[in-house]
Design a protein around this motif. Structure first.
Motif, PDB file in Angstrom:
ATOM      1  N   GLU A  11       0.841  -1.191   0.000  1.00  0.00           N
ATOM      2  CA  GLU A  11       0.000   0.000   0.000  1.00  0.00           C
ATOM      3  C   GLU A  11       0.875   1.239   0.000  1.00  0.00           C
ATOM      4  N   ALA A  12       0.588   2.175  -0.922  1.00  0.00           N
ATOM      5  CA  ALA A  12       1.437   3.354  -1.066  1.00  0.00           C
ATOM      6  C   ALA A  12       0.686   4.670  -0.867  1.00  0.00           C
ATOM      7  N   ALA A  13      -0.559   4.749  -1.342  1.00  0.00           N
ATOM      8  CA  ALA A  13      -1.301   6.003  -1.271  1.00  0.00           C
ATOM      9  C   ALA A  13      -2.793   5.715  -1.382  1.00  0.00           C
ATOM     10  N   VAL A  14      -3.585   6.744  -1.069  1.00  0.00           N
ATOM     11  CA  VAL A  14      -5.040   6.632  -1.169  1.00  0.00           C
ATOM     12  C   VAL A  14      -5.567   7.874  -1.879  1.00  0.00           C
ATOM     13  N   LEU A  15      -6.459   7.668  -2.830  1.00  0.00           N
ATOM     14  CA  LEU A  15      -7.157   8.776  -3.482  1.00  0.00           C
ATOM     15  C   LEU A  15      -8.521   8.883  -2.810  1.00  0.00           C
ATOM     16  N   VAL A  16      -8.818  10.074  -2.268  1.00  0.00           N
ATOM     17  CA  VAL A  16     -10.098  10.290  -1.582  1.00  0.00           C
ATOM     18  C   VAL A  16     -10.837  11.448  -2.232  1.00  0.00           C
ATOM     19  N   PRO A  17     -12.176  11.411  -2.188  1.00  0.00           N
ATOM     20  CA  PRO A  17     -12.946  12.552  -2.707  1.00  0.00           C
ATOM     21  C   PRO A  17     -12.651  13.808  -1.885  1.00  0.00           C
ATOM     22  N   VAL A  18     -12.739  14.960  -2.520  1.00  0.00           N
ATOM     23  CA  VAL A  18     -12.377  16.222  -1.867  1.00  0.00           C
ATOM     24  C   VAL A  18     -13.237  16.503  -0.636  1.00  0.00           C
ATOM     25  N   GLN A  19     -14.510  16.115  -0.649  1.00  0.00           N
ATOM     26  CA  GLN A  19     -15.365  16.361   0.522  1.00  0.00           C
ATOM     27  C   GLN A  19     -14.831  15.600   1.735  1.00  0.00           C
ATOM     28  N   GLU A  20     -14.400  14.362   1.531  1.00  0.00           N
ATOM     29  CA  GLU A  20     -13.865  13.580   2.646  1.00  0.00           C
ATOM     30  C   GLU A  20     -12.530  14.149   3.108  1.00  0.00           C
ATOM     31  N   TRP A  21     -11.697  14.591   2.173  1.00  0.00           N
ATOM     32  CA  TRP A  21     -10.418  15.205   2.524  1.00  0.00           C
ATOM     33  C   TRP A  21     -10.635  16.436   3.396  1.00  0.00           C
ATOM     34  N   ARG A  22     -11.570  17.283   3.018  1.00  0.00           N
ATOM     35  CA  ARG A  22     -11.848  18.496   3.807  1.00  0.00           C
ATOM     36  C   ARG A  22     -12.373  18.146   5.195  1.00  0.00           C
ATOM     37  N   ARG A  23     -13.215  17.112   5.269  1.00  0.00           N
ATOM     38  CA  ARG A  23     -13.727  16.666   6.570  1.00  0.00           C
ATOM     39  C   ARG A  23     -12.583  16.176   7.448  1.00  0.00           C
ATOM     40  N   LEU A  24     -11.675  15.411   6.872  1.00  0.00           N
ATOM     41  CA  LEU A  24     -10.530  14.909   7.633  1.00  0.00           C
ATOM     42  C   LEU A  24      -9.607  16.043   8.074  1.00  0.00           C
ATOM     43  N   GLN A  25      -9.382  17.006   7.193  1.00  0.00           N
ATOM     44  CA  GLN A  25      -8.523  18.142   7.527  1.00  0.00           C
ATOM     45  C   GLN A  25      -9.131  18.993   8.633  1.00  0.00           C
ATOM     46  N   ALA A  26     -10.449  19.180   8.597  1.00  0.00           N
ATOM     47  CA  ALA A  26     -11.112  20.003   9.613  1.00  0.00           C
ATOM     48  C   ALA A  26     -11.015  19.358  10.990  1.00  0.00           C
ATOM     49  N   GLY A  27     -11.017  18.046  11.039  1.00  0.00           N
ATOM     50  CA  GLY A  27     -10.962  17.350  12.318  1.00  0.00           C
ATOM     51  C   GLY A  27      -9.559  17.077  12.808  1.00  0.00           C
ATOM     52  N   ALA A  28      -8.560  17.369  11.994  1.00  0.00           N
ATOM     53  CA  ALA A  28      -7.178  17.070  12.373  1.00  0.00           C
ATOM     54  C   ALA A  28      -6.649  18.106  13.354  1.00  0.00           C
ATOM     55  N   ARG A  29      -5.858  17.645  14.283  1.00  0.00           N
ATOM     56  CA  ARG A  29      -5.207  18.553  15.225  1.00  0.00           C
ATOM     57  C   ARG A  29      -3.945  19.104  14.580  1.00  0.00           C
ATOM     58  N   PRO A  30      -3.551  20.298  14.955  1.00  0.00           N
ATOM     59  CA  PRO A  30      -2.288  20.815  14.410  1.00  0.00           C
ATOM     60  C   PRO A  30      -1.106  20.022  14.985  1.00  0.00           C
ATOM     61  N   SER A  31      -0.051  19.913  14.215  1.00  0.00           N
ATOM     62  CA  SER A  31       1.147  19.220  14.681  1.00  0.00           C
ATOM     63  C   SER A  31       1.898  20.116  15.665  1.00  0.00           C
ATOM     64  N   LEU A  32       2.831  19.527  16.387  1.00  0.00           N
ATOM     65  CA  LEU A  32       3.643  20.311  17.313  1.00  0.00           C
ATOM     66  C   LEU A  32       4.407  21.393  16.553  1.00  0.00           C
ATOM     67  N   LYS A  33       4.926  21.050  15.377  1.00  0.00           N
ATOM     68  CA  LYS A  33       5.649  22.029  14.568  1.00  0.00           C
ATOM     69  C   LYS A  33       4.738  23.199  14.211  1.00  0.00           C
ATOM     70  N   GLU A  34       3.502  22.908  13.783  1.00  0.00           N
ATOM     71  CA  GLU A  34       2.564  23.982  13.436  1.00  0.00           C
ATOM     72  C   GLU A  34       2.251  24.856  14.646  1.00  0.00           C
ATOM     73  N   LEU A  35       2.100  24.241  15.820  1.00  0.00           N
ATOM     74  CA  LEU A  35       1.832  25.014  17.031  1.00  0.00           C
ATOM     75  C   LEU A  35       2.994  25.931  17.381  1.00  0.00           C
ATOM     76  N   LEU A  36       4.211  25.405  17.278  1.00  0.00           N
ATOM     77  CA  LEU A  36       5.378  26.210  17.639  1.00  0.00           C
ATOM     78  C   LEU A  36       5.642  27.341  16.654  1.00  0.00           C
ATOM     79  N   LEU A  37       5.298  27.148  15.389  1.00  0.00           N
ATOM     80  CA  LEU A  37       5.534  28.171  14.377  1.00  0.00           C
ATOM     81  C   LEU A  37       4.363  29.130  14.193  1.00  0.00           C
ATOM     82  N   CYS A  38       3.279  28.892  14.890  1.00  0.00           N
ATOM     83  CA  CYS A  38       2.073  29.692  14.748  1.00  0.00           C
ATOM     84  C   CYS A  38       2.279  31.102  15.303  1.00  0.00           C
ATOM     85  N   ASP A  39       1.784  32.112  14.584  1.00  0.00           N
ATOM     86  CA  ASP A  39       1.875  33.497  15.036  1.00  0.00           C
ATOM     87  C   ASP A  39       0.841  33.825  16.111  1.00  0.00           C
ATOM     88  N   GLU A  40      -0.225  33.072  16.141  1.00  0.00           N
ATOM     89  CA  GLU A  40      -1.310  33.341  17.082  1.00  0.00           C
ATOM     90  C   GLU A  40      -0.963  32.819  18.474  1.00  0.00           C
TER      91      GLU A  40
END
Length: 85
Positions: free
Chosen positions: A34-63
């Motif tokens: 198994e190498a990759a998965v193709l998902v419909p854009v609606q499911e991708w957006r749903r997954l992205q909305a529910g994802a937590r930011p990574s530690l790197k994103e938190l540390l680099l965040c301006d907010e």
């Protein structure tokens, strides 16, 4: 979820995409693994909305990341340091 060898996914991409849109995520395999998965854009957006930011994103965040809530220390007194022996 249907598995597509990478050479089939490349050669029949339109069918690969249509199957994804009609049936949901499609797995791509490379040399049988198994190498990759193709998902419909609606499911991708749903997954992205529910994802937590990574530690790197938190540390680099301006907010501001919010206040750290610390419990109160209580009424206990500190010990006095004993003399060196």
């Amino acid at each position: 979820m249907k598995h597509w060898p990478v050479q089939d996914a490349k050669a029949r991409f339109s069918e690969f995409l249509e199957t994804c849109l009609a049936e949901g995520p499609q797995m791509v395999t490379k040399r049988g693994a198994e190498a990759a998965v193709l998902v419909p854009v609606q499911e991708w957006r749903r997954l992205q909305a529910g994802a937590r930011p990574s530690l790197k994103e938190l540390l680099l965040c301006d907010e501001a990341r919010g206040d750290l809530l610390l419990p109160s220390r209580g009424a206990a007194r500190r010990r006095t340091p004993s003399a060196a022996r």
